[in-house]
Design a protein around this motif. Structure first.
Motif, PDB file in Angstrom:
ATOM      1  N   SER A 126     -11.592   4.429  -3.661  1.00 53.18           N
ATOM      2  CA  SER A 126     -10.695   3.584  -2.877  1.00 53.18           C
ATOM      3  C   SER A 126     -11.440   2.436  -2.203  1.00 53.18           C
ATOM      4  O   SER A 126     -10.815   1.455  -1.785  1.00 53.18           O
ATOM      5  CB  SER A 126      -9.976   4.425  -1.814  1.00 53.18           C
ATOM      6  OG  SER A 126      -9.159   5.403  -2.426  1.00 53.18           O
ATOM      7  N   ALA A 127     -12.753   2.566  -2.097  1.00 57.96           N
ATOM      8  CA  ALA A 127     -13.547   1.475  -1.524  1.00 57.96           C
ATOM      9  C   ALA A 127     -13.984   0.465  -2.575  1.00 57.96           C
ATOM     10  O   ALA A 127     -14.583  -0.554  -2.246  1.00 57.96           O
ATOM     11  CB  ALA A 127     -14.778   2.048  -0.811  1.00 57.96           C
ATOM     12  N   ASP A 128     -13.679   0.736  -3.836  1.00 57.42           N
ATOM     13  CA  ASP A 128     -14.025  -0.191  -4.905  1.00 57.42           C
ATOM     14  C   ASP A 128     -13.255  -1.488  -4.720  1.00 57.42           C
ATOM     15  O   ASP A 128     -12.094  -1.504  -4.321  1.00 57.42           O
ATOM     16  CB  ASP A 128     -13.672   0.446  -6.260  1.00 57.42           C
ATOM     17  CG  ASP A 128     -14.196  -0.359  -7.434  1.00 57.42           C
ATOM     18  OD1 ASP A 128     -15.301  -0.047  -7.899  1.00 57.42           O
ATOM     19  OD2 ASP A 128     -13.489  -1.284  -7.885  1.00 57.42           O
ATOM     20  N   ALA A 129     -13.926  -2.608  -5.027  1.00 55.35           N
ATOM     21  CA  ALA A 129     -13.277  -3.911  -4.840  1.00 55.35           C
ATOM     22  C   ALA A 129     -12.003  -4.016  -5.649  1.00 55.35           C
ATOM     23  O   ALA A 129     -11.024  -4.655  -5.221  1.00 55.35           O
ATOM     24  CB  ALA A 129     -14.252  -5.029  -5.218  1.00 55.35           C
TER      25      ALA A 129
ATOM     26  N   TYR B 108      -9.867  -1.792  -6.156  1.00 57.81           N
ATOM     27  CA  TYR B 108      -8.751  -1.087  -5.522  1.00 57.81           C
ATOM     28  C   TYR B 108      -7.943  -2.047  -4.665  1.00 57.81           C
ATOM     29  O   TYR B 108      -6.709  -2.099  -4.765  1.00 57.81           O
ATOM     30  CB  TYR B 108      -9.265   0.079  -4.675  1.00 57.81           C
ATOM     31  CG  TYR B 108      -8.158   0.905  -4.046  1.00 57.81           C
ATOM     32  CD1 TYR B 108      -7.522   1.888  -4.784  1.00 57.81           C
ATOM     33  CD2 TYR B 108      -7.753   0.688  -2.737  1.00 57.81           C
ATOM     34  CE1 TYR B 108      -6.492   2.654  -4.233  1.00 57.81           C
ATOM     35  CE2 TYR B 108      -6.726   1.432  -2.172  1.00 57.81           C
ATOM     36  CZ  TYR B 108      -6.108   2.416  -2.923  1.00 57.81           C
ATOM     37  OH  TYR B 108      -5.077   3.148  -2.375  1.00 57.81           O
ATOM     38  N   ASN B 109      -8.627  -2.826  -3.832  1.00 61.21           N
ATOM     39  CA  ASN B 109      -7.923  -3.847  -3.057  1.00 61.21           C
ATOM     40  C   ASN B 109      -7.302  -4.889  -3.976  1.00 61.21           C
ATOM     41  O   ASN B 109      -6.242  -5.448  -3.676  1.00 61.21           O
ATOM     42  CB  ASN B 109      -8.872  -4.513  -2.064  1.00 61.21           C
ATOM     43  CG  ASN B 109      -9.251  -3.578  -0.918  1.00 61.21           C
ATOM     44  OD1 ASN B 109      -8.463  -2.695  -0.542  1.00 61.21           O
ATOM     45  ND2 ASN B 109     -10.442  -3.757  -0.358  1.00 61.21           N
TER      46      ASN B 109
ATOM     47  N   ASN C  21     -12.325   8.942  -6.184  1.00 64.25           N
ATOM     48  CA  ASN C  21     -12.936   8.582  -4.888  1.00 64.25           C
ATOM     49  C   ASN C  21     -13.479   7.161  -4.869  1.00 64.25           C
ATOM     50  O   ASN C  21     -14.571   6.896  -4.341  1.00 64.25           O
ATOM     51  CB  ASN C  21     -14.047   9.587  -4.528  1.00 64.25           C
ATOM     52  CG  ASN C  21     -13.542  11.000  -4.403  1.00 64.25           C
ATOM     53  OD1 ASN C  21     -12.501  11.245  -3.798  1.00 64.25           O
ATOM     54  ND2 ASN C  21     -14.272  11.950  -4.987  1.00 64.25           N
TER      55      ASN C  21
ATOM     56  N   ARG D 116       0.832  -1.204   0.000  1.00 62.50           N
ATOM     57  CA  ARG D 116       0.000   0.000   0.000  1.00 62.50           C
ATOM     58  C   ARG D 116       0.869   1.257   0.000  1.00 62.50           C
ATOM     59  O   ARG D 116       0.543   2.255  -0.642  1.00 62.50           O
ATOM     60  CB  ARG D 116      -0.933  -0.023   1.210  1.00 62.50           C
ATOM     61  CG  ARG D 116      -2.008   1.051   1.209  1.00 62.50           C
ATOM     62  CD  ARG D 116      -2.964   0.846   2.372  1.00 62.50           C
ATOM     63  NE  ARG D 116      -3.714  -0.392   2.244  1.00 62.50           N
ATOM     64  CZ  ARG D 116      -4.833  -0.529   1.533  1.00 62.50           C
ATOM     65  NH1 ARG D 116      -5.341   0.523   0.912  1.00 62.50           N
ATOM     66  NH2 ARG D 116      -5.449  -1.690   1.486  1.00 62.50           N
TER      67      ARG D 116
ATOM     68  N   GLU E 173      -8.264   6.301  -6.804  1.00 65.68           N
ATOM     69  CA  GLU E 173      -8.194   7.286  -5.719  1.00 65.68           C
ATOM     70  C   GLU E 173      -8.688   8.647  -6.207  1.00 65.68           C
ATOM     71  O   GLU E 173      -9.423   9.334  -5.491  1.00 65.68           O
ATOM     72  CB  GLU E 173      -6.755   7.398  -5.217  1.00 65.68           C
ATOM     73  CG  GLU E 173      -6.252   6.172  -4.468  1.00 65.68           C
ATOM     74  CD  GLU E 173      -4.767   6.271  -4.158  1.00 65.68           C
ATOM     75  OE1 GLU E 173      -4.132   7.264  -4.591  1.00 65.68           O
ATOM     76  OE2 GLU E 173      -4.237   5.351  -3.515  1.00 65.68           O
TER      77      GLU E 173
END
Length: 603
Positions: A235-238, A240-241, A233, A26, A230
């Motif tokens: 960053s909570a998208d699957a 992204y992980n 906005n 990260r 990012e």
């Protein structure tokens, strides 16, 4: 480059990969490279060379069209075409932006905004022929410093690019770098969350990166994709992980630099007569070369595989012992020369150098190791900057930019670290049109133009205002706006410039006046005029009232060819004091508030 000294305990050749944890992945994904406090005096010559080379390109493109990729005939292995991927152009020029003068920055941003839309990096893998691959004659605006055999010369070059190249994962990082530096996020998507065909191609390209990347460029592609998420906005998208997971897996595998390097040799070297340094390539086949190194990969190698990189690149103290491979630069001191001699017999690869010159991708890759992995200072890097191969040489531009930044201070942070850089100086802006005191007639068309510059950064946007209302925002020079349909009244106009760090400046105001248009339209002709005798000395006239675009001021009455003295306000009108037993002829016409007169009615 000012940085902490690194003490080497020894050299590892191809140490087994060790795990990079999620937190580290990260960190490598989110933390960006910031270069501050570049010493102006010692870097001045490099900045002047960078400026001149890019201006030469812009002038060539403006006069003749965007130059085609660069063709090089290097020897027995044939020809190579470099700079065919449009993402390389967008990324390299974006990296150079901070080191250019404000006027050239604006020209670069204008050029790139048009370039990426005409040569979409998400859809175009390589600029060759009309379809991106195959055999065809090399045409178009050439960037070579020598004349190629093209029609109508005999034996024109017909370079064959096959198999068809694919859009590389590196394009994701290149696109992020372009949008982040130029502010042209609308190219990625005009909506939040992002959508559209281009965004769909971006997501598909990310999905094509394997769960465990096998190239450093695939890792940088995942980093670029995460940073685009990012920005929007997400960053909570699957995904992204998912990007963090790919970065983690790829960096874990990439801690074994020797293994990645040897795998790149197996993938990209063509026969035993060919050699190149290929750990950062994504394409290398007959007549087509593509390569990219993100600074984040350089940082990772410095922190996790520095000994292994040095052993394979610069010096291996265990060279000659069983299982130890040769280092490149120890046997090839001319590694940094663009047109230098080809390396001697390559004991470290088993390949033979039988070309008359080395292609520019090899000295470029070795140079960036010195810049991004070793973090050598600008004075050292400047010694390795050679001449370009041709006009618009992207490798030369990247080497110049990296050498300039070697005179600065590097910090890694997810946001601007602050404190280290000097106080940001606000931009300057002048409203060059309209002139203060200018007068227009409604409905007016008013052209607003402004000139803006920033001495320590770039202009992010220029806003045109009427009072406190923003009329238009322009992201690219020349800054202009045409305001149409402006009604009557007084207006105070200004231009506001915003730089790349958010500092703002307001121009002096220009007060303009928009007047109502002169009324030149006459009323309609009065209709149906009648005359009725009221007595032996009075006649009453009646007619259909006229209409007008303004207001009717009254009616002029003509009697026997002469106008009566006073206006009649409206029908009917009684004319008195007449002589009995006398014939009279009447006509009527309307008059509006501007003094326009209609035609006379029928008598």
């Amino acid at each position: 480059m000012r940085h902490a000294a690194l003490l080497l305990a020894g050299f590892a050749l191809a140490a087994p990969a060790f795990a990079i944890d999620t937190a580290a992945a990260r960190r490598y994904t989110t933390e960006r490279r910031w270069v501050r406090q570049i010493d102006a005096a010692p870097s001045a010559a490099l900045r002047a060379e960078l400026e001149a080379h890019i201006v030469q390109w812009l002038d060539l493109a403006a006069a003749s069209g965007t130059p085609k990729p660069l063709f090089l005939q290097i020897g027995i292995t044939g020809g190579w075409i470099v700079f065919g991927n449009p993402g390389e152009t967008a990324s390299a020029l974006a990296e150079a932006l901070p080191h250019l003068t404000p006027g050239t920055q604006d020209r670069v941003k204008t050029f790139l905004r048009s370039f990426v839309r005409a040569n979409d990096p998400t859809a175009m893998a390589f600029d060759h022929c009309a379809w991106g691959w195959g055999a065809c004659e090399l045409t178009g605006v050439r960037r070579e410093y020598y004349t190629l055999p093209t029609s109508p010369l005999p034996d024109p070059l017909n370079a064959n690019v096959y198999p068809p190249p694919a859009v590389p994962a590196e394009a994701l990082y290149m696109l992020w770098r372009y949008a982040d530096r130029t502010g042209d996020w609308d190219f990625i998507s005009t909506s939040t969350p992002p959508s559209g065909e281009r965004w769909n191609r971006i997501r598909t390209l990310f999905q094509s990166i394997p769960a465990t990347p096998t190239r450093y460029g695939e890792v940088s592609g995942a980093i670029g994709y995460a940073r685009m998420l990012e920005r929007f906005n997400l960053s909570a998208d699957a995904s992204y992980n998912g990007a963090i997971a790919k970065v983690q897996a790829g960096l874990t595998a990439g801690t074994s630099f020797g293994a990645f390097l040897d795998a790149s040799y197996a993938r990209f070297l063509i026969g035993t007569h060919d050699w190149a340094f290929t750990p950062f390539h994504y394409l290398r086949q007959p007549n087509a070369v593509g390569a990219h190194l993100a600074p984040e990969i350089g940082r990772f190698l410095r922190e996790n595989a520095l000994d292994a990189v040095r052993a394979r690149v610069t010096a291996n103290p265990n060279e000659g012992q069983p299982g130890q491979k040769y280092s490149i630069e120890a046997h090839w001191p001319e590694w940094y020369l663009y047109r230098g001699a080809y390396p001697p017999i390559e004991l470290w690869t088993g390949h033979y150098g039988e070309n008359h010159m080395v292609a520019p991708d090899t000295p470029w890759a070795l140079f960036l190791i010195h810049a991004f992995v070793y973090e050598e200072p600008g004075a050292t890097l400047a010694r390795y900057v050679d001449v370009p191969y041709g006009a618009a040489d992207l490798f030369h531009i990247q080497r110049l930019a990296a050498a300039i930044e070697g005179y600065g201070t590097v910090a890694w942070s997810a946001t601007d670290p602050g404190g280290t850089p000097p106080t940001n100086r606000p931009p300057s802006v002048v409203l060059t049109a309209p002139a203060n005191g200018a007068t227009f007639t409604a409905p007016a068309t008013v052209t607003l133009t402004a000139a803006a510059s920033d001495t320590d950064g770039t202009i992010e946007r220029v806003e045109f205002l009427s009072g406190s209302t923003v009329l238009f925002t322009d992201n690219l020079a020349p800054y202009t706006f045409t305001w149409s349909g402006v009604g009557a009244g007084g207006y105070t106009l200004t231009a506001r410039a915003v730089d790349d760090q958010g500092a703002m400046a307001m121009s002096a105001a220009a007060a303009i006046t928009v007047t109502s248009p002169a009324d030149t339209t006459p009323p309609t002709v009065p209709g149906s005029l009648t005359a009725t005798a009221q007595s032996s000395s009075a006649i009453t006239l009646a007619w259909t009232a006229s209409t007008d675009n303004g207001a009717i001021a009254g009616y002029e009455i003509e009697r026997n060819g002469a106008l009566l003295g006073n206006l009649a306000a409206a029908p009917p009108f009684t004319d008195s004091g007449l002589q009995p037993s006398t014939a009279y002829s009447y006509r009527v016409r309307a008059v509006d508030g501007a003094g326009n007169r209609s035609g006379f009615s029928s008598a």
